[in-house]
Enzyme design. Structure first.
Site, short mmCIF file in Angstrom:
data_model
loop_
_atom_site.label_atom_id
_atom_site.label_comp_id
_atom_site.label_asym_id
_atom_site.label_seq_id
_atom_site.Cartn_x
_atom_site.Cartn_y
_atom_site.Cartn_z
N GLY A 245 -1.82 27.58 -29.98
CA GLY A 245 -1.83 29.02 -30.26
C GLY A 245 -1.68 29.29 -31.74
N ASN B 21 7.88 36.95 -27.72
CA ASN B 21 8.37 35.72 -27.10
C ASN B 21 9.89 35.66 -27.02
OD1 ASN B 21 7.51 35.56 -29.96
ND2 ASN B 21 8.80 33.74 -29.95
N GLN C 278 2.02 34.70 -25.06
CA GLN C 278 2.99 34.83 -23.96
C GLN C 278 2.43 35.57 -22.75
OE1 GLN C 278 5.90 33.39 -23.53
NE2 GLN C 278 6.15 32.50 -25.56
N SER D 77 -2.63 29.60 -25.27
CA SER D 77 -2.05 28.28 -25.52
C SER D 77 -1.67 27.70 -24.15
CB SER D 77 -0.80 28.42 -26.40
OG SER D 77 -0.20 27.16 -26.57
N ALA D 78 -2.33 26.59 -23.79
CA ALA D 78 -2.26 26.08 -22.41
C ALA D 78 -0.85 25.76 -21.93
CB ALA D 78 -3.13 24.83 -22.29
N HIS D 79 0.02 25.29 -22.84
CA HIS D 79 1.33 24.85 -22.37
C HIS D 79 2.25 25.99 -21.97
CE1 HIS D 79 4.01 25.33 -26.06
NE2 HIS D 79 2.83 25.54 -26.60
N THR E 150 -13.29 15.86 -33.34
CA THR E 150 -13.60 15.50 -31.96
C THR E 150 -12.67 16.26 -31.01
OG1 THR E 150 -14.35 13.34 -32.68
CG2 THR E 150 -13.77 13.55 -30.34
N CYS F 76 11.16 28.12 -31.76
CA CYS F 76 10.80 27.72 -33.11
C CYS F 76 11.95 27.95 -34.09
CB CYS F 76 9.57 28.47 -33.57
SG CYS F 76 8.24 28.33 -32.40
N1 PLP Z 1 2.76 33.08 -30.54
C1 PLP Z 1 3.75 33.29 -29.67
C2 PLP Z 1 4.08 34.69 -29.26
C3 PLP Z 1 4.48 32.21 -29.15
O1 PLP Z 1 5.47 32.43 -28.28
C4 PLP Z 1 4.13 30.90 -29.56
C5 PLP Z 1 4.91 29.75 -29.11
O2 PLP Z 1 6.08 29.86 -28.73
C6 PLP Z 1 3.06 30.75 -30.45
C7 PLP Z 1 2.40 31.85 -30.93
C8 PLP Z 1 2.64 29.40 -30.89
O3 PLP Z 1 1.95 28.72 -29.86
P1 PLP Z 1 1.75 27.13 -29.91
O4 PLP Z 1 3.03 26.53 -29.47
O5 PLP Z 1 0.65 26.86 -28.94
O6 PLP Z 1 1.38 26.79 -31.29
#
Ligand code: PLP
Length: 380
Positions: free
Chosen positions: A70, A150, A178, A198-200, A236, A328
């Site tokens: 993401g 988030n 989110q 963002s897949a995870h 790739t 983060c």
């Molecule tokens: N944006 C938001 C609102 C998020 O919560 C996060 C990750 O916690 C990100 C961006 C970043 O995503 P990624 O972990 O895939 O880099």
């Protein structure tokens, strides 16, 4: 019991997603850029995944660019738009994830982008009249405002924001990390220029994301090299990641209503039990307001106490994984730019419970019981 309530940081992989990915780790190893049979098979899987994702958000396949996460997708939208279109004004908010805030601030520093921060109230609700005011005086603008926060879970009205941006010919990017897989996205209904996934965050693998870029939005590549992703993103491809992400989004969209009902039920249970068991408990932002916040996130504000900093640690030793703010930033309130922007009392403790389809009511009871016990001990 071992309880995981940190699903806004990352979610467990769905076993069905793993099954979809395994053949691309074990058997289908061709490079998708190769023109022979091994390569063509893998290329077909990538293009099918692109079609699946595009279909799920009502976009065209050519509007989907695969990225590593993401964060990369957010960076691509910001750097790509501002530099390619020579935009001179950017609007964002102090509540954005660093994946948006830091590129915007870097652009302001290196490219003389004038940066404006949208006003919000003490609960983090955006002031859309201020957005209009900012856009009236400066039409050639890049606007980046998140769909959902988030840390505190606030849900923002991106339909209204995109309409205002459109009226003022501003480019609108929204960080949907989110909400992708948890809320329906339809880029025909909501005229955003860029959104991300963002897949995870929706039971897919880590290290893969995507950018939706509305057709006609020309932006320069962020990564230069080979001609992958139609020259938009060299390197790739993460094939098993791409296949897994499409499968994860498909599963998430298929079961969305059912998952939402289950998770909202857990969140309501959390709120009721916390209010009953902990005196002075409150909730940050619009976190406790149904429909105005992510059903997956509850940001709990605990009364001032000397031992608040130890709450996360104490939950951890009882095998309960939660977060203080966003993943983060480490620590509790101290690291959170979002809680500071809201003017939250730094003496109060913050715990973010973030839930997924795999959580249960028993886990909620277990977590509240431990928190209440600790808290009683702490405040006794
Ligand atoms: N944006 C938001 C609102 C998020 O919560 C996060 C990750 O916690 C990100 C961006 C970043 O995503 P990624 O972990 O895939 O880099």
């Amino acid at each position: 019991m071992n309880v995981y309530f940190d699903n806004a940081a990352t979610t467990p992989l769905d076993p069905e997603v793993l099954d979809a990915m395994l053949p691309f780790l074990q058997n289908h190893y061709g490079n998708p850029s190769s023109i022979h049979g091994h390569g063509r098979k893998v290329r077909a899987a990538i293009e099918n995944a692109r079609k699946t994702i595009a279909h799920l958000i009502n976009a065209a396949p050519a509007e989907i660019v695969f990225t590593s996460c993401g964060t990369e997708a957010d960076n691509y939208a910001a750097f790509g738009s501002v530099r390619t279109l020579s935009l001179q004004h950017g609007i964002t908010s102090k509540l954005e994830h660093h994946a948006v805030l830091h590129p915007m601030q870097a652009l302001a520093k290196a490219d003389d982008l004038e940066l404006s921060y949208l006003r919000h109230d003490e609960q983090g609700r955006f002031d859309l009249e201020h957005l209009e005011e900012l856009l009236v005086s400066s039409p050639r603008t890049f606007v980046s405002l998140m769909h959902a926060n988030n840390e505190i879970g606030n849900l923002n009205d991106i339909a209204a924001i995109s309409e205002i941006c459109r009226q003022h010919q501003a480019v609108f990017h929204t960080d949907t990390v989110q909400t992708m897989g948890h809320y329906k996205h339809d880029v025909q209904q909501v005229p955003v220029d860029f959104l991300v996934g963002s897949a995870h965050k929706f039971h897919g693998p880590k290290g893969i994301g995507f950018l939706y870029r509305r057709s006609g939005q020309t932006v320069d590549a962020l990564i230069y090299g080979g001609s992958q992703e139609r020259n938009q993103r060299a390197g790739t491809e993460n094939v098993y990641g791409i296949v897994g992400m499409a499968k994860a989004l498909e599963i998430a969209c298929r079961g969305m209503a059912e998952h939402q009902q289950h998770i909202q039920g857990l969140k309501d249970r959390f709120i009721t039990k916390l209010q009953a068991d902990i005196e002075g408990v409150a909730f940050n932002g619009t976190s406790a307001e149904t429909g105005q916040s992510l059903y997956t996130v509850l940001s709990v504000s605990l009364p001032p106490s000397e031992l608040n900093e130890m709450l996360l640690f104490n939950l951890d030793i009882n095998h309960i994984s939660v977060s203080g703010g966003s993943a983060c930033t480490s620590g509790a309130n101290a690291g959170s730019h979002v809680l500071s922007a809201l003017g939250c009392d730094p003496d109060r403790g913050t715990i973010r419970f973030s839930m997924s389809k795999y959580n249960t009511a028993e886990e909620v009871d277990y977590a509240v019981e431990h928190l209440a016990k600790m808290y009683r001990k702490v405040t006794a």
